[in-house]
Design a protein around this motif. Structure first.
Motif: not given
Length: 326
Positions: A179-182, A253-260, A270-278, A289-294
């Motif tokens: 269910t996950q893709v980066r 801020a300024p490294h991580r945000a998580v949204t639907t 809806a997906t779960l989107n986890e944004l990380t800046l390094t 990192v995107i989490t899908y239903a299936n």
């Protein structure tokens, strides 16, 4: 093999491992803080790792999965207690479940990573600290030392592979699980600049456009956790239009945000989107990192060629940032 010494101190309850590399200090540091790189060597060859989350900053968290030859999956997590790039970082390393919730029935290890330059390249000194001799022996009996040696033997190959992680690489999508893709790309700009580019509506409307021929008439940003956002795009000179909406769940801020994220007017989950800046050499590593239903939804979205549109947008963003960096 890079490991040069292994020292057990039963009085101090520590195990210290020293490894030497011919790569520059910054190159070695990036190998540990870039999830695309560390997962290539964190687990031994028979238990490769996938990092589902990797916040390389003090107060951050990492979650990783190690998959065995029989398909068995074992999870671990880090709590980042300090980070001083590119010299040192420290984590509390624990066993966990798939969500990154620590398993308190198994030992936790406090691990310090110290990086230094040498005449021939760089050196990494890893010091693991235990709460008791029993815990220390338990982890040794579980194969900690053998696994660490096997894992670190893979680092040289990762360090030599500059092309796979260079700033010139286009957007790439990597399947992490069913269910996950980066999605990852190095953006030529600072972490603060890339964060602002995702949180300034006027700036977003200049770069987050996908292929040429589209505009972004609606850009309502969520600025506080719990707020909703709404983005809409329209084809130039036509009525074709689409958009996404969702909620801001986490913001560090300024490294991580998580949204639907849900497509407006469509009945897709809806997906779960986890944004990380390094921060990495060459700019900022953006990892989403995107989490899908299936798996079906995951594959359907990947088949749309979403990475092509993202690449066009990120190139446009770099064009806006380069004059600032000059």
């Amino acid at each position: 093999m890079p490991v040069t010494t292994v020292e057990k101190d039963l009085d101090q309850l520590t195990i210290t491992i020293v490894a030497d590399f011919t790569a520059p200090l910054r190159r070695l540091w990036d190998a540990y803080t870039d999830p695309r790189q560390i997962e290539r060597f964190w687990g031994p060859p028979t238990y490769p790792a996938a990092f589902l989350r990797h916040d390389a900053v003090a107060g951050g968290r990492s979650v990783y999965a190690m998959t065995g030859p029989e398909g068995d999956v074992h999870y671990g997590c880090w709590e980042w207690t300090s980070a001083d790039a590119p010299r040192s970082f420290a984590v509390l390393d624990r066993f966990s479940d798939a969500a990154g919730v620590p398993n308190t029935e198994l030992p936790a290890t406090r691990v310090e990573f110290a990086f230094e330059e040498t005449d021939t390249g760089s050196r990494l000194t890893t010091t693991s600290r235990f709460d008791s001799l029993e815990q220390m022996q338990q982890l040794i009996d579980m194969g900690m030392l053998e696994g660490t040696r096997e894992a670190m033997a893979q680092i040289d190959q990762v360090l030599a592979d500059l092309a796979s992680f260079a700033a010139e690489r286009a957007v790439e999508a990597q399947i992490l699980s069913d269910t996950q893709v980066r999605v990852a790309r190095v953006i030529r700009g600072t972490v603060d600049q890339v964060w602002r580019a995702h949180n300034d509506a006027a700036l977003m409307q200049r770069w987050l456009l996908g292929p040429d021929g589209w505009s972004m008439p609606v850009c309502e940003i969520a600025t506080t956790v719990g707020d909703s956002y709404r983005y809409e795009w329209q084809r130039d000179g036509g009525d074709e239009r689409f958009g996404f909406t969702g909620e801001l769940l986490e913001s560090e801020a300024p490294h991580r945000a998580v949204t639907t994220e849900a497509m407006i007017g469509m009945n897709f989950p809806a997906t779960l989107n986890e944004l990380t800046l390094t921060e990495v050499e060459g700019g900022t590593l953006l990892a989403l990192v995107i989490t899908y239903a299936n798996a079906e939804q995951r594959d359907a979205v990947l088949a749309t060629g979403m990475t092509d549109g993202m690449e066009t947008s990120y190139r446009r963003l770099e064009g806006l940032l380069q004059p600032t960096l000059a």
